[in-house]
Design a protein around this motif. Structure first.
Motif, PDB file in Angstrom:
ATOM      1  N   ARG A  70      -5.783   4.686 -10.822  1.00 59.87           N
ATOM      2  CA  ARG A  70      -6.763   4.750  -9.738  1.00 59.87           C
ATOM      3  C   ARG A  70      -6.759   3.441  -8.948  1.00 59.87           C
ATOM      4  O   ARG A  70      -6.329   2.410  -9.452  1.00 59.87           O
ATOM      5  CB  ARG A  70      -8.158   4.996 -10.321  1.00 59.87           C
ATOM      6  CG  ARG A  70      -8.300   6.369 -10.963  1.00 59.87           C
ATOM      7  CD  ARG A  70      -9.711   6.570 -11.490  1.00 59.87           C
ATOM      8  NE  ARG A  70     -10.036   5.591 -12.543  1.00 59.87           N
ATOM      9  CZ  ARG A  70     -11.243   5.461 -13.064  1.00 59.87           C
ATOM     10  NH1 ARG A  70     -12.238   6.215 -12.621  1.00 59.87           N
ATOM     11  NH2 ARG A  70     -11.469   4.583 -13.997  1.00 59.87           N
ATOM     12  N   PRO A  71      -7.222   3.456  -7.691  1.00 62.11           N
ATOM     13  CA  PRO A  71      -7.263   2.219  -6.901  1.00 62.11           C
ATOM     14  C   PRO A  71      -7.964   1.079  -7.626  1.00 62.11           C
ATOM     15  O   PRO A  71      -7.542  -0.077  -7.535  1.00 62.11           O
ATOM     16  CB  PRO A  71      -8.036   2.654  -5.649  1.00 62.11           C
ATOM     17  CG  PRO A  71      -7.717   4.104  -5.501  1.00 62.11           C
ATOM     18  CD  PRO A  71      -7.616   4.633  -6.905  1.00 62.11           C
ATOM     19  N   SER A  87      -1.602  -1.483 -13.933  1.00 58.06           N
ATOM     20  CA  SER A  87      -2.151  -0.303 -13.247  1.00 58.06           C
ATOM     21  C   SER A  87      -1.249   0.924 -13.407  1.00 58.06           C
ATOM     22  O   SER A  87      -1.224   1.802 -12.562  1.00 58.06           O
ATOM     23  CB  SER A  87      -2.355  -0.599 -11.755  1.00 58.06           C
ATOM     24  OG  SER A  87      -1.117  -0.848 -11.135  1.00 58.06           O
ATOM     25  N   GLN A 145       0.824  -1.205   0.000  1.00 59.45           N
ATOM     26  CA  GLN A 145       0.000   0.000   0.000  1.00 59.45           C
ATOM     27  C   GLN A 145       0.861   1.259   0.000  1.00 59.45           C
ATOM     28  O   GLN A 145       0.536   2.250  -0.652  1.00 59.45           O
ATOM     29  CB  GLN A 145      -0.949  -0.014   1.195  1.00 59.45           C
ATOM     30  CG  GLN A 145      -2.039  -1.067   1.077  1.00 59.45           C
ATOM     31  CD  GLN A 145      -2.962  -1.139   2.275  1.00 59.45           C
ATOM     32  OE1 GLN A 145      -2.996  -0.234   3.102  1.00 59.45           O
ATOM     33  NE2 GLN A 145      -3.719  -2.237   2.377  1.00 59.45           N
ATOM     34  N   HIS A 181      -6.126   8.821  -4.765  1.00 65.03           N
ATOM     35  CA  HIS A 181      -6.130   8.158  -3.469  1.00 65.03           C
ATOM     36  C   HIS A 181      -6.520   9.169  -2.399  1.00 65.03           C
ATOM     37  O   HIS A 181      -5.792  10.081  -2.154  1.00 65.03           O
ATOM     38  CB  HIS A 181      -4.745   7.566  -3.175  1.00 65.03           C
ATOM     39  CG  HIS A 181      -4.038   7.083  -4.412  1.00 65.03           C
ATOM     40  ND1 HIS A 181      -4.672   6.414  -5.435  1.00 65.03           N
ATOM     41  CD2 HIS A 181      -2.749   7.200  -4.810  1.00 65.03           C
ATOM     42  CE1 HIS A 181      -3.816   6.118  -6.390  1.00 65.03           C
ATOM     43  NE2 HIS A 181      -2.630   6.597  -6.032  1.00 65.03           N
ATOM     44  N   GLY A 216       1.341   1.436 -10.731  1.00 71.23           N
ATOM     45  CA  GLY A 216       0.737   1.709  -9.433  1.00 71.23           C
ATOM     46  C   GLY A 216       0.217   3.127  -9.314  1.00 71.23           C
ATOM     47  O   GLY A 216      -0.294   3.522  -8.280  1.00 71.23           O
ATOM     48  N   ARG A 217       0.331   3.910 -10.410  1.00 69.75           N
ATOM     49  CA  ARG A 217      -0.108   5.307 -10.345  1.00 69.75           C
ATOM     50  C   ARG A 217      -1.539   5.494 -10.817  1.00 69.75           C
ATOM     51  O   ARG A 217      -2.057   6.606 -10.797  1.00 69.75           O
ATOM     52  CB  ARG A 217       0.830   6.192 -11.184  1.00 69.75           C
ATOM     53  CG  ARG A 217       2.234   6.296 -10.614  1.00 69.75           C
ATOM     54  CD  ARG A 217       3.070   7.297 -11.400  1.00 69.75           C
ATOM     55  NE  ARG A 217       3.300   6.845 -12.763  1.00 69.75           N
ATOM     56  CZ  ARG A 217       4.322   6.084 -13.116  1.00 69.75           C
ATOM     57  NH1 ARG A 217       5.185   5.667 -12.213  1.00 69.75           N
ATOM     58  NH2 ARG A 217       4.482   5.714 -14.369  1.00 69.75           N
ATOM     59  N   LEU A 271      -5.677  -0.931  -9.998  1.00 71.91           N
ATOM     60  CA  LEU A 271      -4.827  -1.909  -9.327  1.00 71.91           C
ATOM     61  C   LEU A 271      -5.634  -3.137  -8.932  1.00 71.91           C
ATOM     62  O   LEU A 271      -5.188  -4.275  -9.117  1.00 71.91           O
ATOM     63  CB  LEU A 271      -4.182  -1.301  -8.090  1.00 71.91           C
ATOM     64  CG  LEU A 271      -3.178  -2.215  -7.378  1.00 71.91           C
ATOM     65  CD1 LEU A 271      -1.842  -2.192  -8.090  1.00 71.91           C
ATOM     66  CD2 LEU A 271      -3.004  -1.819  -5.929  1.00 71.91           C
ATOM     67  N   THR A 295       2.547   1.635  -3.618  1.00 70.05           N
ATOM     68  CA  THR A 295       1.636   2.064  -4.683  1.00 70.05           C
ATOM     69  C   THR A 295       0.789   3.268  -4.282  1.00 70.05           C
ATOM     70  O   THR A 295       0.085   3.824  -5.127  1.00 70.05           O
ATOM     71  CB  THR A 295       0.687   0.914  -5.068  1.00 70.05           C
ATOM     72  OG1 THR A 295      -0.093   0.542  -3.919  1.00 70.05           O
ATOM     73  CG2 THR A 295       1.457  -0.304  -5.550  1.00 70.05           C
ATOM     74  N   ARG A 296       0.849   3.664  -2.993  1.00 66.72           N
ATOM     75  CA  ARG A 296      -0.033   4.703  -2.448  1.00 66.72           C
ATOM     76  C   ARG A 296      -1.480   4.392  -2.822  1.00 66.72           C
ATOM     77  O   ARG A 296      -2.231   5.269  -3.250  1.00 66.72           O
ATOM     78  CB  ARG A 296       0.381   6.096  -2.949  1.00 66.72           C
ATOM     79  CG  ARG A 296       1.690   6.561  -2.383  1.00 66.72           C
ATOM     80  CD  ARG A 296       1.986   8.010  -2.735  1.00 66.72           C
ATOM     81  NE  ARG A 296       2.044   8.205  -4.168  1.00 66.72           N
ATOM     82  CZ  ARG A 296       3.094   7.887  -4.919  1.00 66.72           C
ATOM     83  NH1 ARG A 296       4.171   7.378  -4.363  1.00 66.72           N
ATOM     84  NH2 ARG A 296       3.082   8.083  -6.212  1.00 66.72           N
ATOM     85  N   ASN A 297      -1.825   3.127  -2.648  1.00 61.32           N
ATOM     86  CA  ASN A 297      -3.131   2.634  -3.068  1.00 61.32           C
ATOM     87  C   ASN A 297      -3.760   1.841  -1.929  1.00 61.32           C
ATOM     88  O   ASN A 297      -3.199   0.846  -1.475  1.00 61.32           O
ATOM     89  CB  ASN A 297      -2.968   1.734  -4.298  1.00 61.32           C
ATOM     90  CG  ASN A 297      -4.291   1.428  -4.970  1.00 61.32           C
ATOM     91  OD1 ASN A 297      -5.277   1.163  -4.309  1.00 61.32           O
ATOM     92  ND2 ASN A 297      -4.306   1.466  -6.279  1.00 61.32           N
TER      93      ASN A 297
END
Length: 325
Positions: A134-135, A128, A71, A325, A131-132, A138, A74-76
């Protein structure tokens, strides 16, 4: 708060020594722990129940840290070993080795799982947009990779013949019959990831800002992203050969930790680790006591608990699926 959760987890470990097909009293368990005598009660505690509970404790801590790192990387908020395909990527090649390459020692299975998990995670991140996205990008990418690898695993199972029932139980996730050698076998993989997460806490804190801000502060993304990804996959690779895939722990634990509002990244990692350990050791005690004399796979209990929480995450307003996010 972290100390309270750790203390609760240790109490659950003690409770796990009491329950089973032959229940034991607390005084008897304490007596056996302090002075093993080789009798049946001592064997039950020291050979069967204690290593099993400690394995569940360690596995939960490792899977929780894996989810936290994924998390952060990926800041997700939807990232986790299950959602990103890491768990399926680790399990599929291990099942292949079980069935078609039985001559490969189980000592090497974590390395096989590590390679598979890294490959699956890389494909998911590519889908995704690194990882950038949208949630939801991913989640959909990870689910697609997981379904593909799950189909391969199912096909291999169909070819496994008499091994199928034991492999199916293993694929449900569980700690039945786990002993001291398997606990020691799993420990280095989890320990490296947990210690690595603590050592990288400043980097993780910088990643929480934004990629541009992190680069502006001098963070070398080309160096740290692969390091964090390897650290995130290592616990899954170490736990999977011993316990199979234990669902939702890595996804749920970091979110519960955030609800407790830790004061820093360091405390956030500590809380997440403690919560994961408590979740899995509690699920293990429930799994082996709710349907005596039989027992359920731990993965079923964690999925029953984690599934509704995942739905809540998707529906909650704490993050938006429409705009980052």
């Amino acid at each position: 708060m972290t100390a309270l959760i750790v203390a609760t987890a240790l109490l659950v470990v003690v409770a796990g020594l009491l329950v089973g097909s032959k229940p034991l009293g607390l005084s008897k368990v304490l007596s056996v722990l302090l002075s093993p005598d080789g009798k049946i009660e001592s064997i039950l505690v020291w050979t069967l129940r204690l290593p099993r509970s400690l394995s569940a404790l360690l596995a939960g801590a490792g899977l929780a840290v894996s989810g936290y790192l994924l998390q952060a990387l990926t800041r997700n908020p939807l990232a986790g070993p299950d959602i990103t395909g890491v768990a399926s990527g680790a399990v599929a090649p291990i099942v292949f080795c079980f069935v078609f390459l039985p001559w490969i020692s189980s000592v090497y299975h974590p390395f096989v799982g590590l390679a598979g998990g890294l490959t699956a995670a890389s494909v998911t991140l590519w889908i995704s947009r690194g990882g950038r996205g949208r949630p939801l990008h991913l989640a959909l990418g990870g689910i697609s990779v997981s379904l593909f690898l799950g189909a391969i695993t199912t096909y291999v199972l169909l070819l496994s013949g008499p091994q199928t029932p034991s492999l199916l139980f293993w694929l449900s996730g569980g700690f039945q019959g786990r002993s001291w050698p398997q606990l020691l076998y799993m420990t280095p993989w989890v320990a490296v990831a947990v210690v690595g997460a603590f050592a990288c806490q400043r980097v993780i804190g910088m990643l929480a800002l934004s990629e541009h801000a992190s680069i502006g502060m001098g963070l070398n993304m080309n160096l740290w992203k692969p390091i964090l990804l390897v650290l995130a996959v290592m616990p899954v690779a170490g736990v999977a050969p011993v316990a199979g895939p234990v669902a939702f722990v890595g996804l749920v634990s970091p979110h519960i930790a955030r609800l407790l509002k830790p004061q820093s990244t360091l405390w956030s990692i500590a809380l997440t680790t403690a919560i994961g350990a408590l979740m899995v050791v509690t699920a293990d005690v429930i799994a082996r006591s709710i349907a005596l004399p039989r027992e359920l796979p731990v993965g079923i209990i964690t999925a029953l608990l984690g599934g509704p929480f995942f739905v809540y995450l998707v529906q909650t307003q704490s993050f938006s699926l429409k705009g980052g996010h």
